[in-house]
Write a protein that holds these residues in place. Structure first.
Motif, PDB file in Angstrom:
ATOM      1  N   SER A  58     -40.621 -11.939  10.687  1.00  0.00           N
ATOM      2  CA  SER A  58     -40.500 -11.801  12.133  1.00  0.00           C
ATOM      3  C   SER A  58     -40.163 -10.361  12.470  1.00  0.00           C
ATOM      4  O   SER A  58     -39.637  -9.616  11.642  1.00  0.00           O
ATOM      5  N   CYS A  59     -40.489  -9.978  13.690  1.00  0.00           N
ATOM      6  CA  CYS A  59     -40.211  -8.628  14.157  1.00  0.00           C
ATOM      7  C   CYS A  59     -39.918  -8.682  15.651  1.00  0.00           C
ATOM      8  O   CYS A  59     -40.638  -9.354  16.405  1.00  0.00           O
ATOM      9  N   GLN A  60     -38.858  -8.015  16.042  1.00  0.00           N
ATOM     10  CA  GLN A  60     -38.511  -7.898  17.450  1.00  0.00           C
ATOM     11  C   GLN A  60     -38.752  -6.440  17.848  1.00  0.00           C
ATOM     12  O   GLN A  60     -38.136  -5.536  17.281  1.00  0.00           O
ATOM     13  N   LYS A  62     -38.496  -3.305  20.112  1.00  0.00           N
ATOM     14  CA  LYS A  62     -37.517  -2.794  21.085  1.00  0.00           C
ATOM     15  C   LYS A  62     -38.075  -1.650  21.922  1.00  0.00           C
ATOM     16  O   LYS A  62     -37.860  -1.594  23.123  1.00  0.00           O
ATOM     17  N   ALA A 102     -37.274  -1.265  16.422  1.00  0.00           N
ATOM     18  CA  ALA A 102     -37.597  -2.655  16.085  1.00  0.00           C
ATOM     19  C   ALA A 102     -36.593  -3.162  15.061  1.00  0.00           C
ATOM     20  O   ALA A 102     -35.956  -2.381  14.347  1.00  0.00           O
TER      21      ALA A 102
END
Length: 143
Positions: A58-60, A62, A102
């Motif tokens: 997963s990657c968020q 930013k 991120a």
């Protein structure tokens, strides 16, 4: 303090029509950093008999990354499970280490390459990972 930091150039070809690094490329950055961190252990983490497979990632996102830039992928890890290792990532840019662009996470599971069934992480590899985690905790306590 991360276990490992990879320095990865953001290439012109990594950008999309909006002029920033495409979201899918972030996963390539995580992969490269994960492989570099494992190879830094200088142990056989992939052999003819066993190896890890990625079971979750997963990657968020930013902030956007624009090329040219050098992405710093800071790799950390949870204590290894019996068959799995979870890595956590913080991505920043060279020259701006306080701005997180991120964060991410991935989990690898070791499998027997013939049966494709889960196997325990090899003891020597587990010991090396646990040693690195302990050294990092000691360094944090000292400083």
């Amino acid at each position: 303090m991360p276990l490992y930091t990879a320095r990865i150039p953001a290439r012109w070809a990594d950008q999309d029509a909006f002029g920033h690094v495409n979201n899918a490329v972030y996963f390539t950055y995580l992969e490269q950093a994960r492989i570099e961190a494992m190879e830094r252990l200088d142990l056989p983490w992939v052999t003819k008999e066993y190896g890890p497979v990625l079971v979750a990632a997963s990657c968020q996102f930013k902030r956007p990354i624009k090329a040219p830039a050098t992405v710093l992928v800071h790799v950390d890890a949870d204590p290894p499970g019996r068959t799995s290792l979870t890595n956590r990532y913080v991505l920043t840019l060279d020259g701006d280490p306080d701005t997180v662009v991120a964060t991410g996470e991935s989990t690898m599971v070791w499998v027997d390459r013939t049966t494709e069934r889960h196997v325990a992480i090899p003891d020597v590899l587990r010991a090396a990972i646990e040693k690195r985690l302990a050294e990092r905790l000691a360094a944090q306590a000292d400083g």
